[in-house]
Design a protein around this motif. Structure first.
Motif, PDB file in Angstrom:
ATOM      1  N   SER A 128     -30.630 -40.339 -79.542  1.00  0.00           N
ATOM      2  CA  SER A 128     -31.666 -40.825 -80.451  1.00  0.00           C
ATOM      3  C   SER A 128     -31.752 -39.924 -81.678  1.00  0.00           C
ATOM      4  CB  SER A 128     -33.012 -40.828 -79.717  1.00  0.00           C
ATOM      5  OG  SER A 128     -34.072 -40.978 -80.633  1.00  0.00           O
ATOM      6  N   LEU A 129     -31.999 -40.519 -82.839  1.00  0.00           N
ATOM      7  CA  LEU A 129     -32.164 -39.732 -84.068  1.00  0.00           C
ATOM      8  C   LEU A 129     -33.345 -38.777 -83.970  1.00  0.00           C
ATOM      9  CD1 LEU A 129     -31.413 -42.401 -86.838  1.00  0.00           C
ATOM     10  CD2 LEU A 129     -29.918 -40.557 -86.020  1.00  0.00           C
ATOM     11  N   ASP A 130     -34.343 -39.114 -83.140  1.00  0.00           N
ATOM     12  CA  ASP A 130     -35.495 -38.226 -82.954  1.00  0.00           C
ATOM     13  C   ASP A 130     -35.070 -36.833 -82.510  1.00  0.00           C
ATOM     14  OD1 ASP A 130     -37.362 -40.141 -83.627  1.00  0.00           O
ATOM     15  OD2 ASP A 130     -37.775 -40.720 -81.552  1.00  0.00           O
ATOM     16  N   VAL A 131     -34.009 -36.747 -81.731  1.00  0.00           N
ATOM     17  CA  VAL A 131     -33.528 -35.462 -81.208  1.00  0.00           C
ATOM     18  C   VAL A 131     -33.109 -34.539 -82.355  1.00  0.00           C
ATOM     19  CG1 VAL A 131     -31.689 -34.413 -79.813  1.00  0.00           C
ATOM     20  CG2 VAL A 131     -32.885 -36.444 -78.984  1.00  0.00           C
ATOM     21  N   PHE A 132     -32.676 -35.131 -83.475  1.00  0.00           N
ATOM     22  CA  PHE A 132     -32.275 -34.358 -84.647  1.00  0.00           C
ATOM     23  C   PHE A 132     -33.420 -34.200 -85.651  1.00  0.00           C
ATOM     24  CE2 PHE A 132     -28.491 -36.459 -83.002  1.00  0.00           C
ATOM     25  CZ  PHE A 132     -27.594 -35.403 -82.914  1.00  0.00           C
ATOM     26  N   GLU A 133     -34.279 -35.211 -85.725  1.00  0.00           N
ATOM     27  CA  GLU A 133     -35.291 -35.254 -86.782  1.00  0.00           C
ATOM     28  C   GLU A 133     -36.635 -34.653 -86.391  1.00  0.00           C
ATOM     29  OE1 GLU A 133     -35.319 -39.431 -87.621  1.00  0.00           O
ATOM     30  OE2 GLU A 133     -33.422 -39.357 -88.721  1.00  0.00           O
ATOM     31  N   PRO A 167     -35.436 -28.248 -84.975  1.00  0.00           N
ATOM     32  CA  PRO A 167     -35.217 -29.557 -84.362  1.00  0.00           C
ATOM     33  C   PRO A 167     -35.125 -29.447 -82.837  1.00  0.00           C
ATOM     34  CG  PRO A 167     -33.577 -29.117 -86.091  1.00  0.00           C
ATOM     35  CD  PRO A 167     -34.321 -27.845 -85.838  1.00  0.00           C
ATOM     36  N   ILE A 168     -35.449 -30.542 -82.164  1.00  0.00           N
ATOM     37  CA  ILE A 168     -35.428 -30.566 -80.700  1.00  0.00           C
ATOM     38  C   ILE A 168     -34.099 -30.080 -80.150  1.00  0.00           C
ATOM     39  CG2 ILE A 168     -35.456 -32.099 -78.689  1.00  0.00           C
ATOM     40  CD1 ILE A 168     -37.492 -33.858 -80.278  1.00  0.00           C
ATOM     41  N   TYR A 169     -32.991 -30.587 -80.690  1.00  0.00           N
ATOM     42  CA  TYR A 169     -31.699 -30.238 -80.088  1.00  0.00           C
ATOM     43  C   TYR A 169     -31.397 -28.740 -80.205  1.00  0.00           C
ATOM     44  CZ  TYR A 169     -28.871 -29.640 -84.323  1.00  0.00           C
ATOM     45  OH  TYR A 169     -28.326 -29.170 -85.486  1.00  0.00           O
ATOM     46  N   ARG A 170     -31.863 -28.102 -81.270  1.00  0.00           N
ATOM     47  CA  ARG A 170     -31.638 -26.653 -81.406  1.00  0.00           C
ATOM     48  C   ARG A 170     -32.512 -25.873 -80.434  1.00  0.00           C
ATOM     49  NH1 ARG A 170     -30.823 -26.334 -87.720  1.00  0.00           N
ATOM     50  NH2 ARG A 170     -28.612 -26.847 -87.756  1.00  0.00           N
ATOM     51  N   PHE A 171     -33.738 -26.343 -80.232  1.00  0.00           N
ATOM     52  CA  PHE A 171     -34.609 -25.708 -79.238  1.00  0.00           C
ATOM     53  C   PHE A 171     -33.954 -25.776 -77.858  1.00  0.00           C
ATOM     54  CE2 PHE A 171     -37.913 -26.507 -75.967  1.00  0.00           C
ATOM     55  CZ  PHE A 171     -38.421 -25.216 -75.900  1.00  0.00           C
ATOM     56  N   LEU A 172     -33.227 -26.840 -77.602  1.00  0.00           N
ATOM     57  CA  LEU A 172     -32.619 -27.068 -76.289  1.00  0.00           C
ATOM     58  C   LEU A 172     -31.144 -26.680 -76.221  1.00  0.00           C
ATOM     59  CD1 LEU A 172     -34.268 -30.511 -75.503  1.00  0.00           C
ATOM     60  CD2 LEU A 172     -34.873 -28.284 -74.555  1.00  0.00           C
ATOM     61  N   LYS A 173     -30.692 -25.827 -77.123  1.00  0.00           N
ATOM     62  CA  LYS A 173     -29.268 -25.466 -77.165  1.00  0.00           C
ATOM     63  C   LYS A 173     -28.745 -25.013 -75.803  1.00  0.00           C
ATOM     64  CE  LYS A 173     -25.810 -22.509 -79.276  1.00  0.00           C
ATOM     65  NZ  LYS A 173     -25.499 -21.486 -80.296  1.00  0.00           N
ATOM     66  N   GLU A 174     -29.429 -24.063 -75.172  1.00  0.00           N
ATOM     67  CA  GLU A 174     -28.957 -23.541 -73.885  1.00  0.00           C
ATOM     68  C   GLU A 174     -28.831 -24.658 -72.846  1.00  0.00           C
ATOM     69  OE1 GLU A 174     -30.447 -20.664 -70.232  1.00  0.00           O
ATOM     70  OE2 GLU A 174     -31.408 -20.425 -72.191  1.00  0.00           O
ATOM     71  N   ALA A 175     -29.818 -25.521 -72.779  1.00  0.00           N
ATOM     72  CA  ALA A 175     -29.811 -26.613 -71.800  1.00  0.00           C
ATOM     73  C   ALA A 175     -28.715 -27.627 -72.101  1.00  0.00           C
ATOM     74  CB  ALA A 175     -31.178 -27.299 -71.772  1.00  0.00           C
ATOM     75  N   LEU A 176     -28.527 -27.958 -73.379  1.00  0.00           N
ATOM     76  CA  LEU A 176     -27.494 -28.920 -73.758  1.00  0.00           C
ATOM     77  C   LEU A 176     -26.096 -28.370 -73.460  1.00  0.00           C
ATOM     78  CD1 LEU A 176     -29.145 -30.178 -77.042  1.00  0.00           C
ATOM     79  CD2 LEU A 176     -28.530 -31.635 -75.090  1.00  0.00           C
ATOM     80  N   VAL A 177     -25.884 -27.086 -73.738  1.00  0.00           N
ATOM     81  CA  VAL A 177     -24.595 -26.471 -73.426  1.00  0.00           C
ATOM     82  C   VAL A 177     -24.386 -26.440 -71.913  1.00  0.00           C
ATOM     83  CG1 VAL A 177     -23.266 -24.313 -73.526  1.00  0.00           C
ATOM     84  CG2 VAL A 177     -24.456 -25.143 -75.570  1.00  0.00           C
ATOM     85  N   ARG A 178     -25.454 -26.126 -71.171  1.00  0.00           N
ATOM     86  CA  ARG A 178     -25.367 -26.114 -69.701  1.00  0.00           C
ATOM     87  C   ARG A 178     -24.945 -27.485 -69.171  1.00  0.00           C
ATOM     88  NH1 ARG A 178     -30.684 -25.948 -65.766  1.00  0.00           N
ATOM     89  NH2 ARG A 178     -29.586 -26.514 -63.857  1.00  0.00           N
ATOM     90  N   LYS A 179     -25.542 -28.534 -69.699  1.00  0.00           N
ATOM     91  CA  LYS A 179     -25.306 -29.886 -69.190  1.00  0.00           C
ATOM     92  C   LYS A 179     -23.989 -30.491 -69.690  1.00  0.00           C
ATOM     93  CE  LYS A 179     -26.590 -34.109 -67.668  1.00  0.00           C
ATOM     94  NZ  LYS A 179     -26.350 -34.479 -66.311  1.00  0.00           N
ATOM     95  N   TYR A 180     -23.700 -30.333 -70.998  1.00  0.00           N
ATOM     96  CA  TYR A 180     -22.581 -31.051 -71.593  1.00  0.00           C
ATOM     97  C   TYR A 180     -21.469 -30.167 -72.169  1.00  0.00           C
ATOM     98  CZ  TYR A 180     -25.790 -34.997 -71.245  1.00  0.00           C
ATOM     99  OH  TYR A 180     -26.651 -35.958 -70.784  1.00  0.00           O
ATOM    100  N   GLY A 181     -21.702 -28.853 -72.250  1.00  0.00           N
ATOM    101  CA  GLY A 181     -20.669 -27.949 -72.754  1.00  0.00           C
ATOM    102  C   GLY A 181     -20.845 -27.588 -74.220  1.00  0.00           C
TER     103      GLY A 181
END
Length: 195
Positions: free
Chosen positions: A10-15, A159-173
């Protein structure tokens, strides 16, 4: 929407902006909701394995609920989730000296007792992942109790995705996260081009 591999984001994740503000929300996400944290199949086995380590950190009501239903359960929607106590907090929650609700699994991880940080659905929040036959959808879940996180995130411009960097890398690399950074850059360039 942004597509990376078989993920639709979703664009919300970036915006949108977000930074957890525990002193203000008091960890309400571990207490509120209709069921426990969603679990992946592998995580159900992990919870069973680590339970003896985190058991001393849990209160009597949590232990009673785990004795009744187990270290995880299937909710009304057929999803595997963490059990909750009387329709409220997660059995793995505890309250610190300031009354902030926190995760005993994460506490054990931070103390070096286990190698599992916490369920990935908790780590990824406020992103919720929905799995379909051909793709996964990553959407922003806007919850009123997270108002302070939106305010703090906006103040810091994170942005949301930057706040969740560690989690996103953990899940998807890391490569997936790097593509998210590139997508964000392209979205911002597109916005500038429209001005």
């Amino acid at each position: 929407m942004v597509q990376i591999d078989d993920k639709l984001i979703s664009l919300d994740v970036f915006e949108r902006h977000f930074i957890c503000d525990l002193p203000k929300c008091m960890g309400a996400c571990c207490v509120e909701g209709e069921s426990g944290a969603p679990l992946e199949e592998e995580e159900t086995r992990i919870l069973e394995e680590i339970f003896p380590v985190i058991k001393p950190m849990l209160g009597p009501a949590a232990l009673k609920e785990i004795e009744r239903v187990g270290t995880w359960e299937v909710d009304g929607d057929g999803d595997k989730v963490t059990p909750i106590i009387n329709g409220r907090e997660c059995v793995y929650a505890y309250y610190d000296e300031k009354g902030v609700c926190k995760c005993s699994i994460e506490k054990a991880y931070n103390e070096g007792l286990i190698s599992f940080k916490k369920p990935v659905s908790c780590h990824l929040y406020p992103i919720r992942v929905t799995k379909y036959s051909d793709f996964e959808a990553l959407n922003y879940h806007q919850w009123p109790i997270c108002g302070p996180a939106r305010v703090l995130g906006a103040e810091k411009g994170l942005p949301i995705y930057r706040f969740l960097k560690e989690a996103l890398v953990r899940k998807y690399g890391q490569a997936f996260y790097d593509e998210m950074e590139e997508a964000d850059k392209l979205l911002r360039e597109g916005e500038k081009g429209e001005e």
